[in-house]
Design a protein around this motif. Sequence first.
Motif, PDB file in Angstrom:
ATOM      1  N   GLY A  30       0.813  -1.210   0.000  1.00 48.03           N
ATOM      2  CA  GLY A  30       0.000   0.000   0.000  1.00 48.03           C
ATOM      3  C   GLY A  30       0.847   1.261   0.000  1.00 48.03           C
ATOM      4  O   GLY A  30       0.570   2.220  -0.730  1.00 48.03           O
ATOM      5  N   ARG A  31       1.903   1.262   0.819  1.00 45.72           N
ATOM      6  CA  ARG A  31       2.806   2.418   0.842  1.00 45.72           C
ATOM      7  C   ARG A  31       3.500   2.605  -0.513  1.00 45.72           C
ATOM      8  O   ARG A  31       3.688   3.735  -0.980  1.00 45.72           O
ATOM      9  CB  ARG A  31       3.853   2.236   1.944  1.00 45.72           C
ATOM     10  N   LEU A  32       3.892   1.484  -1.121  1.00 48.07           N
ATOM     11  CA  LEU A  32       4.530   1.554  -2.437  1.00 48.07           C
ATOM     12  C   LEU A  32       3.575   2.118  -3.477  1.00 48.07           C
ATOM     13  O   LEU A  32       3.958   2.990  -4.281  1.00 48.07           O
ATOM     14  CB  LEU A  32       5.010   0.155  -2.850  1.00 48.07           C
ATOM     15  N   PHE A  33       2.333   1.645  -3.472  1.00 46.20           N
ATOM     16  CA  PHE A  33       1.355   2.102  -4.460  1.00 46.20           C
ATOM     17  C   PHE A  33       1.020   3.586  -4.286  1.00 46.20           C
ATOM     18  O   PHE A  33       0.643   4.245  -5.253  1.00 46.20           O
ATOM     19  CB  PHE A  33       0.082   1.261  -4.377  1.00 46.20           C
ATOM     20  N   ASN A  34       1.128   4.094  -3.069  1.00 47.76           N
ATOM     21  CA  ASN A  34       0.906   5.524  -2.856  1.00 47.76           C
ATOM     22  C   ASN A  34       1.994   6.367  -3.505  1.00 47.76           C
ATOM     23  O   ASN A  34       1.793   7.558  -3.764  1.00 47.76           O
ATOM     24  CB  ASN A  34       0.826   5.835  -1.355  1.00 47.76           C
ATOM     25  N   LYS A  35       3.150   5.759  -3.748  1.00 52.94           N
ATOM     26  CA  LYS A  35       4.249   6.467  -4.414  1.00 52.94           C
ATOM     27  C   LYS A  35       4.128   6.403  -5.937  1.00 52.94           C
ATOM     28  O   LYS A  35       4.870   7.081  -6.646  1.00 52.94           O
ATOM     29  CB  LYS A  35       5.599   5.863  -4.007  1.00 52.94           C
ATOM     30  N   ARG A  65     -18.476   3.855   7.154  1.00 51.50           N
ATOM     31  CA  ARG A  65     -17.826   5.134   6.861  1.00 51.50           C
ATOM     32  C   ARG A  65     -16.508   4.928   6.120  1.00 51.50           C
ATOM     33  O   ARG A  65     -16.217   5.630   5.147  1.00 51.50           O
ATOM     34  CB  ARG A  65     -17.577   5.891   8.168  1.00 51.50           C
ATOM     35  N   LEU A  66     -15.715   3.944   6.568  1.00 53.77           N
ATOM     36  CA  LEU A  66     -14.454   3.669   5.898  1.00 53.77           C
ATOM     37  C   LEU A  66     -14.687   3.201   4.469  1.00 53.77           C
ATOM     38  O   LEU A  66     -13.979   3.598   3.540  1.00 53.77           O
ATOM     39  CB  LEU A  66     -13.667   2.619   6.679  1.00 53.77           C
ATOM     40  N   GLY A  67     -15.697   2.344   4.284  1.00 53.10           N
ATOM     41  CA  GLY A  67     -16.023   1.876   2.935  1.00 53.10           C
ATOM     42  C   GLY A  67     -16.466   3.005   2.030  1.00 53.10           C
ATOM     43  O   GLY A  67     -16.074   3.067   0.845  1.00 53.10           O
ATOM     44  N   GLN A  68     -17.262   3.919   2.558  1.00 47.86           N
ATOM     45  CA  GLN A  68     -17.687   5.078   1.763  1.00 47.86           C
ATOM     46  C   GLN A  68     -16.491   5.977   1.439  1.00 47.86           C
ATOM     47  O   GLN A  68     -16.419   6.567   0.357  1.00 47.86           O
ATOM     48  CB  GLN A  68     -18.754   5.862   2.529  1.00 47.86           C
ATOM     49  N   ASN A  69     -15.564   6.087   2.384  1.00 47.96           N
ATOM     50  CA  ASN A  69     -14.339   6.853   2.117  1.00 47.96           C
ATOM     51  C   ASN A  69     -13.547   6.234   0.973  1.00 47.96           C
ATOM     52  O   ASN A  69     -12.969   6.942   0.132  1.00 47.96           O
ATOM     53  CB  ASN A  69     -13.476   6.919   3.370  1.00 47.96           C
ATOM     54  N   MET A  70     -13.513   4.895   0.948  1.00 51.16           N
ATOM     55  CA  MET A  70     -12.819   4.212  -0.144  1.00 51.16           C
ATOM     56  C   MET A  70     -13.513   4.479  -1.475  1.00 51.16           C
ATOM     57  O   MET A  70     -12.850   4.710  -2.499  1.00 51.16           O
ATOM     58  CB  MET A  70     -12.771   2.708   0.128  1.00 51.16           C
ATOM     59  N   ARG A  71     -14.830   4.461  -1.478  1.00 50.79           N
ATOM     60  CA  ARG A  71     -15.565   4.761  -2.714  1.00 50.79           C
ATOM     61  C   ARG A  71     -15.251   6.171  -3.207  1.00 50.79           C
ATOM     62  O   ARG A  71     -15.019   6.398  -4.400  1.00 50.79           O
ATOM     63  CB  ARG A  71     -17.074   4.626  -2.474  1.00 50.79           C
ATOM     64  N   THR A  72     -15.257   7.121  -2.272  1.00 51.78           N
ATOM     65  CA  THR A  72     -14.987   8.507  -2.634  1.00 51.78           C
ATOM     66  C   THR A  72     -13.567   8.663  -3.165  1.00 51.78           C
ATOM     67  O   THR A  72     -13.335   9.330  -4.185  1.00 51.78           O
ATOM     68  CB  THR A  72     -15.181   9.421  -1.414  1.00 51.78           C
ATOM     69  N   ALA A  73     -12.606   8.041  -2.481  1.00 56.14           N
ATOM     70  CA  ALA A  73     -11.214   8.111  -2.930  1.00 56.14           C
ATOM     71  C   ALA A  73     -11.039   7.454  -4.296  1.00 56.14           C
ATOM     72  O   ALA A  73     -10.257   7.915  -5.131  1.00 56.14           O
ATOM     73  CB  ALA A  73     -10.300   7.451  -1.904  1.00 56.14           C
ATOM     74  N   ASN A  86      -8.275  11.049   4.423  1.00 53.94           N
ATOM     75  CA  ASN A  86      -6.855  10.733   4.254  1.00 53.94           C
ATOM     76  C   ASN A  86      -6.748   9.651   3.183  1.00 53.94           C
ATOM     77  O   ASN A  86      -6.859   8.452   3.467  1.00 53.94           O
ATOM     78  CB  ASN A  86      -6.258  10.262   5.579  1.00 53.94           C
ATOM     79  N   VAL A  87      -6.548  10.091   1.938  1.00 55.34           N
ATOM     80  CA  VAL A  87      -6.593   9.171   0.803  1.00 55.34           C
ATOM     81  C   VAL A  87      -5.499   8.117   0.897  1.00 55.34           C
ATOM     82  O   VAL A  87      -5.745   6.919   0.676  1.00 55.34           O
ATOM     83  CB  VAL A  87      -6.488   9.958  -0.520  1.00 55.34           C
ATOM     84  N   ASP A  88      -4.290   8.517   1.223  1.00 55.14           N
ATOM     85  CA  ASP A  88      -3.172   7.572   1.293  1.00 55.14           C
ATOM     86  C   ASP A  88      -3.439   6.495   2.337  1.00 55.14           C
ATOM     87  O   ASP A  88      -3.196   5.298   2.096  1.00 55.14           O
ATOM     88  CB  ASP A  88      -1.879   8.306   1.622  1.00 55.14           C
ATOM     89  N   ARG A  89      -3.936   6.899   3.493  1.00 53.72           N
ATOM     90  CA  ARG A  89      -4.234   5.932   4.553  1.00 53.72           C
ATOM     91  C   ARG A  89      -5.341   4.984   4.115  1.00 53.72           C
ATOM     92  O   ARG A  89      -5.265   3.768   4.362  1.00 53.72           O
ATOM     93  CB  ARG A  89      -4.652   6.674   5.818  1.00 53.72           C
ATOM     94  N   THR A  90      -6.358   5.519   3.452  1.00 57.85           N
ATOM     95  CA  THR A  90      -7.470   4.689   2.980  1.00 57.85           C
ATOM     96  C   THR A  90      -6.997   3.662   1.963  1.00 57.85           C
ATOM     97  O   THR A  90      -7.405   2.495   1.996  1.00 57.85           O
ATOM     98  CB  THR A  90      -8.554   5.586   2.352  1.00 57.85           C
ATOM     99  N   ARG A  91      -6.114   4.051   1.071  1.00 60.49           N
ATOM    100  CA  ARG A  91      -5.584   3.136   0.063  1.00 60.49           C
ATOM    101  C   ARG A  91      -4.722   2.044   0.695  1.00 60.49           C
ATOM    102  O   ARG A  91      -4.770   0.872   0.274  1.00 60.49           O
ATOM    103  CB  ARG A  91      -4.774   3.921  -0.972  1.00 60.49           C
ATOM    104  N   VAL A  92      -3.944   2.405   1.706  1.00 59.46           N
ATOM    105  CA  VAL A  92      -3.120   1.404   2.391  1.00 59.46           C
ATOM    106  C   VAL A  92      -4.010   0.368   3.080  1.00 59.46           C
ATOM    107  O   VAL A  92      -3.739  -0.846   3.017  1.00 59.46           O
ATOM    108  CB  VAL A  92      -2.190   2.089   3.417  1.00 59.46           C
ATOM    109  N   ILE A  93      -5.084   0.823   3.736  1.00 60.34           N
ATOM    110  CA  ILE A  93      -6.005  -0.107   4.397  1.00 60.34           C
ATOM    111  C   ILE A  93      -6.631  -1.056   3.371  1.00 60.34           C
ATOM    112  O   ILE A  93      -6.775  -2.258   3.617  1.00 60.34           O
ATOM    113  CB  ILE A  93      -7.098   0.665   5.154  1.00 60.34           C
ATOM    114  N   ALA A  94      -6.994  -0.524   2.202  1.00 55.89           N
ATOM    115  CA  ALA A  94      -7.570  -1.364   1.145  1.00 55.89           C
ATOM    116  C   ALA A  94      -6.596  -2.451   0.714  1.00 55.89           C
ATOM    117  O   ALA A  94      -6.982  -3.621   0.525  1.00 55.89           O
ATOM    118  CB  ALA A  94      -7.973  -0.498  -0.044  1.00 55.89           C
ATOM    119  N   MET A  95      -5.317  -2.098   0.572  1.00 54.73           N
ATOM    120  CA  MET A  95      -4.327  -3.088   0.160  1.00 54.73           C
ATOM    121  C   MET A  95      -4.061  -4.112   1.259  1.00 54.73           C
ATOM    122  O   MET A  95      -3.851  -5.298   0.975  1.00 54.73           O
ATOM    123  CB  MET A  95      -3.022  -2.392  -0.228  1.00 54.73           C
ATOM    124  N   ILE A  96      -4.072  -3.676   2.500  1.00 48.18           N
ATOM    125  CA  ILE A  96      -3.878  -4.617   3.608  1.00 48.18           C
ATOM    126  C   ILE A  96      -5.010  -5.639   3.619  1.00 48.18           C
ATOM    127  O   ILE A  96      -4.781  -6.855   3.747  1.00 48.18           O
ATOM    128  CB  ILE A  96      -3.818  -3.857   4.953  1.00 48.18           C
TER     129      ILE A  96
END
Length: 500
Positions: A119-124, A350-358, A371-381
């Motif tokens: 997730g951290r890599l994909f944020n880069k 709420r987290l799922g809706q945040n992922m949809r929005t991101a 926090n888009v980066d944090r949301t993306r990392v959680i999705a990858m985890i």
Amino acid sequence: MSDKTRAVLEKTGSVIYENKVVILFAGMALFAFFASGVSTVMFFSELFTRFGRNTFMVLSLLIPVVAGLGLNFGIVIGAMSAQIAVFLVVLWGGQGVWGVAAAAAVATPIALALGFLIGRLFNKMKGAEMIGGMVTALFADGFYQFFFLFVMGGVITISNARLVTPTGVGVLNAIDLDQENAMRQALDNVSLYNVLSVAVWIILAFVLALVIFNLVKKQPLKLRGAGGFARPLVLLAVLWLTYGLSFVVEPFLQFLYYDRVIGLTAVRLVALFMALYGAHALIHALLGRRGGVRSSLAKPIAQVAGAAAIFAVTFFPAINLGLSRVRVPIFTYLIIVGLCFFINWFLSTRLGQNMRTAGHDRAVATTAGINVDRTRVIAMIMSTLLAAYGQIIMLQNFGVMQTYGSHSNVGLYAIAALLVGGATVSRASVKHAVLGVILFHSLFILAPMAGNRLMGSALIGEYFRVFVANAVIAIALIMHAWKRVKSRRAARAEAKAQAA
């Protein structure tokens, strides 16, 4: 032509266009079925086995798609985590369901750590996550091969001679999960009685945890609303009643000791639940219309009609015979159903809706305080962890772990199956995953036999299904790139128009 007729034709054409991939593959699978001459008994038996083996892995792809990360080719790394865990559990002597549970427990921290790093890599590398996933999987495979070819036996001594090569360095290519380890089909062989017993204690623990949480937070205990006790208590009462009934009614107790259900019964139950769900949605839509709230009736009507069609098809003699001979593992399928409900529930949080929005627009999500980066990392985890569990389910069903090959095509086939179900790089749902597994693996079953019957060589069908798996992914990536280029051109044209 009247306006109403024209509107119906336009709507029909739109539906056909939106589902063109599904219709194409359904037609190909139907042609292959009649061309292969395969019996319905063999076909359904193989299809139900493949469905239980592969669906969990395909479902692990959904959350990254929703979060805007595209098709997660990095699930291969989750599969590697699972195989490391399975090897360690076999080395320690794990057996049966407890061995599978231990493998899941060992795989969890490995998958969590690797998912975080991915997730951290994909944020880069935003916008190139799919290519990054492919390269990262290949890079990780090098470390994986080094671990099993040299570290195991070369650095870490392995006492079990059945797991290493004759030289004592490196793990064997195939690890048997059947004989002394007895992990083969451990989940598939769990009886309904054991499922019921575990469910009772899980719900009881959940209710007690809810009580303790409310007491710690000094909140009143309530039955309804968020954090209410009504639903868990009703579920607990039903489970206890069912559990108690098994001690009174002997035939019911014997039924609970079954670990598999007849395929015909399973399909009809699915049709019944679909019909009830569709009828419930239809009633709500009709009541809403009476109350002044307009709601579409097309979707619930289609659900009821689809359920009726599935139920009616089971009465065809060949299909009835084929489904009657199939035995569906109850616990494995319950795990898959549970994951489907969990994904739908999670995406409504709420987290799922945040992922949809991101996933829809990162700029808008950032403006909204997400926090888009944090949301993306959680999705990858989450995706990596679910992929690890999916690989464990697959390995216990096979009964053999190909140490250096079981993970190699996991990403390819799972992504192809999801796309065949009508998903895209930016849109995917549980429906796409389930339908895709059915269509994709139907073609996988039938293609070699159709090729052998039509061309005199099963290899023709083998080459065709490999070509299909790669082609559908390539086309999806090309269409995604084309849409991005098109949207950028449109944005530039609009900016020029505004400047003028």
